[in-house]
Design a protein around this motif. Structure first.
Motif, PDB file in Angstrom:
ATOM      1  N   LEU A 174       0.852  -1.186   0.000  1.00 24.06           N
ATOM      2  CA  LEU A 174       0.000   0.000   0.000  1.00 24.06           C
ATOM      3  C   LEU A 174       0.881   1.226   0.000  1.00 24.06           C
ATOM      4  CD1 LEU A 174      -2.716  -0.958   2.627  1.00 24.06           C
ATOM      5  CD2 LEU A 174      -2.683  -1.399   0.179  1.00 24.06           C
ATOM      6  N   GLY A 175       0.664   2.113  -0.943  1.00 21.02           N
ATOM      7  CA  GLY A 175       1.454   3.328  -1.023  1.00 21.02           C
ATOM      8  C   GLY A 175       1.199   4.247   0.157  1.00 21.02           C
ATOM      9  N   PRO A 176       1.997   5.295   0.295  1.00 22.59           N
ATOM     10  CA  PRO A 176       1.807   6.222   1.420  1.00 22.59           C
ATOM     11  C   PRO A 176       0.496   6.990   1.297  1.00 22.59           C
ATOM     12  CG  PRO A 176       3.404   7.089  -0.149  1.00 22.59           C
ATOM     13  CD  PRO A 176       3.103   5.696  -0.588  1.00 22.59           C
ATOM     14  N   THR A 177      -0.061   7.340   2.434  1.00 22.07           N
ATOM     15  CA  THR A 177      -1.258   8.186   2.478  1.00 22.07           C
ATOM     16  C   THR A 177      -0.953   9.408   3.332  1.00 22.07           C
ATOM     17  OG1 THR A 177      -2.094   6.890   4.350  1.00 22.07           O
ATOM     18  CG2 THR A 177      -2.894   6.295   2.165  1.00 22.07           C
ATOM     19  N   PHE A 178      -1.679  10.494   3.045  1.00 29.66           N
ATOM     20  CA  PHE A 178      -1.423  11.770   3.697  1.00 29.66           C
ATOM     21  C   PHE A 178      -2.691  12.258   4.388  1.00 29.66           C
ATOM     22  CE2 PHE A 178       0.975  11.362  -0.260  1.00 29.66           C
ATOM     23  CZ  PHE A 178       2.284  11.380   0.223  1.00 29.66           C
ATOM     24  N   TRP A 179      -2.507  12.835   5.568  1.00 29.57           N
ATOM     25  CA  TRP A 179      -3.608  13.349   6.371  1.00 29.57           C
ATOM     26  C   TRP A 179      -3.284  14.764   6.834  1.00 29.57           C
ATOM     27  CZ3 TRP A 179      -7.814  10.063   7.414  1.00 29.57           C
ATOM     28  CH2 TRP A 179      -7.617   8.722   7.071  1.00 29.57           C
ATOM     29  N   LEU A 180      -4.310  15.568   7.005  1.00 29.89           N
ATOM     30  CA  LEU A 180      -4.162  16.895   7.598  1.00 29.89           C
ATOM     31  C   LEU A 180      -4.833  16.869   8.961  1.00 29.89           C
ATOM     32  CD1 LEU A 180      -4.894  19.160   4.500  1.00 29.89           C
ATOM     33  CD2 LEU A 180      -2.689  18.367   5.368  1.00 29.89           C
ATOM     34  N   GLU A 181      -4.075  17.181  10.001  1.00 26.60           N
ATOM     35  CA  GLU A 181      -4.594  17.129  11.369  1.00 26.60           C
ATOM     36  C   GLU A 181      -4.836  18.537  11.892  1.00 26.60           C
ATOM     37  OE1 GLU A 181      -1.919  14.700  13.640  1.00 26.60           O
ATOM     38  OE2 GLU A 181      -2.626  12.855  12.661  1.00 26.60           O
ATOM     39  N   LEU A 182      -6.032  18.744  12.434  1.00 25.92           N
ATOM     40  CA  LEU A 182      -6.496  20.055  12.885  1.00 25.92           C
ATOM     41  C   LEU A 182      -6.591  20.030  14.411  1.00 25.92           C
ATOM     42  CD1 LEU A 182      -7.314  19.613   9.902  1.00 25.92           C
ATOM     43  CD2 LEU A 182      -9.404  20.880  10.351  1.00 25.92           C
ATOM     44  N   ASP A 183      -5.582  20.588  15.089  1.00 25.87           N
ATOM     45  CA  ASP A 183      -5.481  20.454  16.542  1.00 25.87           C
ATOM     46  C   ASP A 183      -5.841  21.722  17.319  1.00 25.87           C
ATOM     47  OD1 ASP A 183      -4.723  17.791  16.593  1.00 25.87           O
ATOM     48  OD2 ASP A 183      -2.605  18.243  16.351  1.00 25.87           O
ATOM     49  N   ASP A 184      -6.229  22.776  16.626  1.00 23.92           N
ATOM     50  CA  ASP A 184      -6.580  24.019  17.313  1.00 23.92           C
ATOM     51  C   ASP A 184      -8.073  23.999  17.642  1.00 23.92           C
ATOM     52  OD1 ASP A 184      -7.318  26.719  17.924  1.00 23.92           O
ATOM     53  OD2 ASP A 184      -5.481  27.421  16.956  1.00 23.92           O
ATOM     54  N   ARG A 185      -8.413  23.708  18.899  1.00 28.36           N
ATOM     55  CA  ARG A 185      -9.812  23.562  19.287  1.00 28.36           C
ATOM     56  C   ARG A 185     -10.633  24.811  18.979  1.00 28.36           C
ATOM     57  NH1 ARG A 185     -10.744  19.516  23.507  1.00 28.36           N
ATOM     58  NH2 ARG A 185      -8.792  18.513  24.129  1.00 28.36           N
ATOM     59  N   ASP A 186     -10.097  25.971  19.333  1.00 29.75           N
ATOM     60  CA  ASP A 186     -10.851  27.215  19.167  1.00 29.75           C
ATOM     61  C   ASP A 186     -11.111  27.508  17.689  1.00 29.75           C
ATOM     62  OD1 ASP A 186     -10.924  27.586  21.900  1.00 29.75           O
ATOM     63  OD2 ASP A 186      -9.096  28.806  21.922  1.00 29.75           O
ATOM     64  N   ALA A 187     -10.081  27.352  16.858  1.00 29.42           N
ATOM     65  CA  ALA A 187     -10.245  27.609  15.422  1.00 29.42           C
ATOM     66  C   ALA A 187     -11.211  26.605  14.802  1.00 29.42           C
ATOM     67  CB  ALA A 187      -8.890  27.545  14.721  1.00 29.42           C
ATOM     68  N   ASN A 188     -11.127  25.359  15.229  1.00 32.76           N
ATOM     69  CA  ASN A 188     -12.034  24.331  14.713  1.00 32.76           C
ATOM     70  C   ASN A 188     -13.480  24.643  15.078  1.00 32.76           C
ATOM     71  OD1 ASN A 188      -9.763  23.025  13.807  1.00 32.76           O
ATOM     72  ND2 ASN A 188      -9.742  21.489  15.443  1.00 32.76           N
ATOM     73  N   ARG A 189     -13.668  25.079  16.330  1.00 37.64           N
ATOM     74  CA  ARG A 189     -15.025  25.386  16.787  1.00 37.64           C
ATOM     75  C   ARG A 189     -15.607  26.553  15.992  1.00 37.64           C
ATOM     76  NH1 ARG A 189     -13.782  26.165  21.545  1.00 37.64           N
ATOM     77  NH2 ARG A 189     -14.030  24.005  22.250  1.00 37.64           N
ATOM     78  N   ALA A 190     -14.784  27.547  15.722  1.00 29.32           N
ATOM     79  CA  ALA A 190     -15.259  28.724  14.994  1.00 29.32           C
ATOM     80  C   ALA A 190     -15.593  28.403  13.544  1.00 29.32           C
ATOM     81  CB  ALA A 190     -14.206  29.839  15.055  1.00 29.32           C
ATOM     82  N   ALA A 191     -14.922  27.397  12.982  1.00 32.83           N
ATOM     83  CA  ALA A 191     -15.105  27.084  11.557  1.00 32.83           C
ATOM     84  C   ALA A 191     -15.843  25.770  11.336  1.00 32.83           C
ATOM     85  CB  ALA A 191     -13.741  27.021  10.868  1.00 32.83           C
ATOM     86  N   THR A 192     -16.536  25.266  12.372  1.00 34.16           N
ATOM     87  CA  THR A 192     -17.172  23.945  12.255  1.00 34.16           C
ATOM     88  C   THR A 192     -18.096  23.848  11.055  1.00 34.16           C
ATOM     89  OG1 THR A 192     -17.034  23.523  14.633  1.00 34.16           O
ATOM     90  CG2 THR A 192     -18.671  22.277  13.394  1.00 34.16           C
ATOM     91  N   GLY A 193     -18.946  24.872  10.857  1.00 38.96           N
ATOM     92  CA  GLY A 193     -19.881  24.827   9.728  1.00 38.96           C
ATOM     93  C   GLY A 193     -19.161  24.756   8.398  1.00 38.96           C
ATOM     94  N   GLY A 194     -18.125  25.576   8.238  1.00 38.43           N
ATOM     95  CA  GLY A 194     -17.363  25.556   6.993  1.00 38.43           C
ATOM     96  C   GLY A 194     -16.640  24.244   6.785  1.00 38.43           C
ATOM     97  N   LEU A 195     -16.111  23.658   7.844  1.00 38.37           N
ATOM     98  CA  LEU A 195     -15.405  22.380   7.737  1.00 38.37           C
ATOM     99  C   LEU A 195     -16.341  21.270   7.279  1.00 38.37           C
ATOM    100  CD1 LEU A 195     -13.215  22.515  10.978  1.00 38.37           C
ATOM    101  CD2 LEU A 195     -12.393  22.640   8.618  1.00 38.37           C
TER     102      LEU A 195
END
Length: 217
Positions: A174-195
């Motif tokens: 299986l070839g490599p796979t890439f992920w983006l991890e979002l660890d900023d709770r406040d920024a995630n909460r503010a952008a939940t709808g957009g995400l």
């Protein structure tokens, strides 16, 4: 009076089902032993997190993926920049996977393949495909399994239908796979709808809940 008693009985049954939240089964048993390998869609257990009631997402941190090339990662990163959500990239290295194939053959002519396919269809087995081999022969593949126990059970099932299938192991990379991890709770909460509404440019990539750093074991 009999019709009145019948109506009251039906109302009582309906009320009981509503109060207990009972629902009839909506599909086949998902615990069937036949679990074909889907290499592109395989996930580690650590990638599955608890869901928050109502939104389907855990409040806090997320990951986006999987991606299979850096161009798709870059485009997804641009979308996160627009939402003002910080992220970091995580790469799962290339890895090997052992699978177990149940098959018939090999066959050297198309007529032999067609004859065997007709026999399979007559026996109600339509879930199969032709796999071309490097030696110029072909197999009729009946299933690809991640666990040998499942493959063995399927072979026994076929024997009960007088189909003498064979089993072999196949090592895949299986070839490599890439992920983006979002660890900023406040920024995630503010952008939940957009995400939740963002398309990530790859139908296999999704927004998934991820335990935040302080919550991980």
């Amino acid at each position: 009076m009999k019709w009145l008693v019948g109506v009251l009985l039906l109302l009582n049954v309906a009320l009981f089902l509503w109060a207990t939240g009972h629902q009839a089964p909506s599909g086949p048993d998902s615990t069937s032993f036949r679990q074909p390998v889907n290499a592109a869609g395989m996930r580690l257990i650590s990638e599955v997190a608890r869901s928050e009631p109502g939104t389907g997402l855990q409040a806090g941190c997320y990951r986006v993926g999987p991606f299979y090339d850096q161009n798709a990662v870059a485009l997804a990163g641009q979308k996160l920049d627009i939402l003002r959500v910080p992220f970091r990239q995580h790469t799962v290295k290339e890895r090997e996977l052992r699978a177990y194939r149940v098959f018939l053959g090999p066959y050297s002519t198309e007529s032999a393949i067609e004859t065997q396919q007709n026999l399979l269809r007559a026996g109600g087995i339509t879930d199969h495909y032709i796999k071309r081999e490097s030696a110029g022969t072909s197999l009729i593949s009946l299933g690809l399994f991640s666990q040998k126990s499942g493959a063995d059970a399927f072979v026994r099932e076929l024997e009960g239908k007088r189909i003498n299938a064979q089993l072999r192991t196949e090592d895949r990379v299986l070839g490599p796979t890439f992920w983006l991890e979002l660890d900023d709770r406040d920024a995630n909460r503010a952008a939940t709808g957009g995400l939740e509404q963002t398309g990530w440019g790859d139908p296999r990539a999704n927004l998934r809940p991820l335990p935040c750093d302080g919550d991980r074991l």
